[in-house]
Structures are given as structure tokens and as C-alpha cells.
Design a protein around this motif. Sequence first.
Motif, short mmCIF file in Angstrom:
data_model
loop_
_atom_site.label_atom_id
_atom_site.label_comp_id
_atom_site.label_asym_id
_atom_site.label_seq_id
_atom_site.Cartn_x
_atom_site.Cartn_y
_atom_site.Cartn_z
N PHE A 8 22.99 -13.73 53.62
CA PHE A 8 23.00 -13.79 55.09
C PHE A 8 23.29 -15.20 55.60
CE2 PHE A 8 18.68 -13.95 53.38
CZ PHE A 8 18.24 -15.19 53.82
N GLY A 9 23.68 -16.08 54.70
CA GLY A 9 23.97 -17.45 55.11
C GLY A 9 22.69 -18.25 55.29
N PHE A 10 22.74 -19.22 56.18
CA PHE A 10 21.62 -20.13 56.42
C PHE A 10 21.02 -19.84 57.79
CE2 PHE A 10 24.41 -22.03 53.37
CZ PHE A 10 23.57 -22.63 52.46
N ARG A 11 19.74 -19.46 57.79
CA ARG A 11 19.02 -19.17 59.04
C ARG A 11 18.05 -20.31 59.34
NH1 ARG A 11 17.27 -12.99 57.69
NH2 ARG A 11 19.34 -12.09 57.91
N PRO A 12 18.13 -20.91 60.54
CA PRO A 12 17.19 -21.98 60.86
C PRO A 12 15.76 -21.43 60.94
CG PRO A 12 18.62 -21.47 62.74
CD PRO A 12 19.07 -20.63 61.61
N VAL A 13 14.82 -22.16 60.30
CA VAL A 13 13.43 -21.71 60.29
C VAL A 13 12.44 -22.79 60.68
CG1 VAL A 13 13.76 -19.85 58.61
CG2 VAL A 13 13.18 -22.14 57.80
N LYS A 80 31.57 -15.50 70.63
CA LYS A 80 31.35 -14.72 69.41
C LYS A 80 30.43 -15.51 68.49
CE LYS A 80 35.57 -12.05 69.18
NZ LYS A 80 35.91 -10.93 68.38
N ASN A 81 29.65 -14.78 67.70
CA ASN A 81 28.82 -15.47 66.72
C ASN A 81 29.62 -15.73 65.44
OD1 ASN A 81 28.79 -12.81 65.87
ND2 ASN A 81 26.64 -12.83 65.27
N TYR A 82 30.91 -15.42 65.45
CA TYR A 82 31.79 -15.81 64.36
C TYR A 82 33.15 -16.19 64.94
CZ TYR A 82 34.43 -11.41 64.51
OH TYR A 82 35.23 -10.37 64.89
N ASN A 131 32.90 -9.17 59.78
CA ASN A 131 33.53 -9.14 61.11
C ASN A 131 32.79 -8.19 62.05
OD1 ASN A 131 35.43 -11.01 60.35
ND2 ASN A 131 37.00 -9.49 59.92
N THR A 132 31.96 -7.33 61.52
CA THR A 132 31.18 -6.40 62.34
C THR A 132 29.94 -7.08 62.91
OG1 THR A 132 31.92 -4.55 60.97
CG2 THR A 132 29.99 -4.17 62.36
N THR A 133 29.18 -7.74 62.05
CA THR A 133 27.94 -8.39 62.50
C THR A 133 28.14 -9.87 62.80
OG1 THR A 133 27.24 -9.02 60.27
CG2 THR A 133 26.57 -6.83 61.08
#
Length: 191
Positions: A8-13, A80-82, A131-133
Motif C-alpha cells: 500500500f506504499g507509505f502511509r503517514p502515521v 487526483k490522489n495519483y 489506477n482504480t484506487t
Amino acid sequence: MANTNKAFGFRPVGKVGSNYDNEGLTQYKISNTYGTALYQGDAVTLSGGYLAIASAGAAIVGVFQGCFYVDPTTGKPTWKNYYPGSVAQDGIVALVNDDPNAEFLVQCSGVAAVTCVGRNADLVTSTSGSNTTGQSGQQVGVPATGNATYPWKVVGVSTVAGEDDVLSAYANLIVIPNNHLYKGGTGTAGV
């Protein structure tokens, strides 16, 4: 229970230290000739002053969170988030979490253990993003000692109650930038 290989890549936490964590984002430009897709959670760097996907062993500037541009086909402002790549439009603005002290949750591509804390990890792009999410497909490799140029340092392992210190493959790690452009990294062209 075994972990699922679902990058899911890198999520800030959070943030290292006791200072305030505002999870602020900085604007960067994407060149109108850049043809590579960028997904939310992708580690990114700079190339010629423009944002680009980071590769294994590269110094990073942060983590891509989304972009804004005017769609060249419809003429409409678009968020877009991408970034789909090859948007022939000037003024593409990317939002990046570029804090050198930010902590991120990321999946390990192999077997990790609590003993990995303090080690460095390289970037792994095993699959492209969706490309969907709009979600990234990046992971980190199994953390190793040494390798000062690896872009990530493991500061924790995400575990659930009852787990022991030996984890299965695809464990989620908490990492901070190790080789960051704004924190003494190796630097890159055009910066």
C-alpha cells in the motif's frame, strides 16, 4: 495468522520526537513531459527540480499524496490522489509529505522481526499502483545492517496483541526517511 502480500506504499502515521505533527504537505511541480505514473504513498525524489518516482537506493524528498492539474482534454481543474503520467499540461502541482522526521507505515517484502528496528531498508516496487484506487504498490525490502544509502530506517514494527518478536513475511514496519534530500542525503541532479 499470516500476513497478506498487499502493498500500500507509505502511509503517514506520526513523527519522530515530541514536536507537533501537523502532517503538512508541500507543493512540488511535475514536469509536463513526465510520463511515469505516481501513486498515493509512492516515495519520490527530485530530478532537474521536478518531482519523480524514487528508485531503489535513491535519496528521497518524501511521499506523494496527490496532485492537481487542469485536464488537457476537458479543460477542467482536476484533483487526483495519483498522477496518471503524460499529462501534457503546465502547472501540475503535487502534494508531498516531505518532513524528514515523518514516520510511515509500510509493508516489508520479506520476513521481518523486531530485531529489524534500527536497520536500514531499501525501496521495492514489486507492483505498480492502482489506477482504480490511486494507491501505491511500493514496499521496503528486508531491513539490513549497514547500507547507509538506503532511503528508509526502521523505527518500529506494527504488531497486534499476542504476537511474538518473530514475524511472518509481509509484516508492516514503521520507518522514517534515512537518506533524505533535506537531511544530509546523497543529493540528486537539479536540486
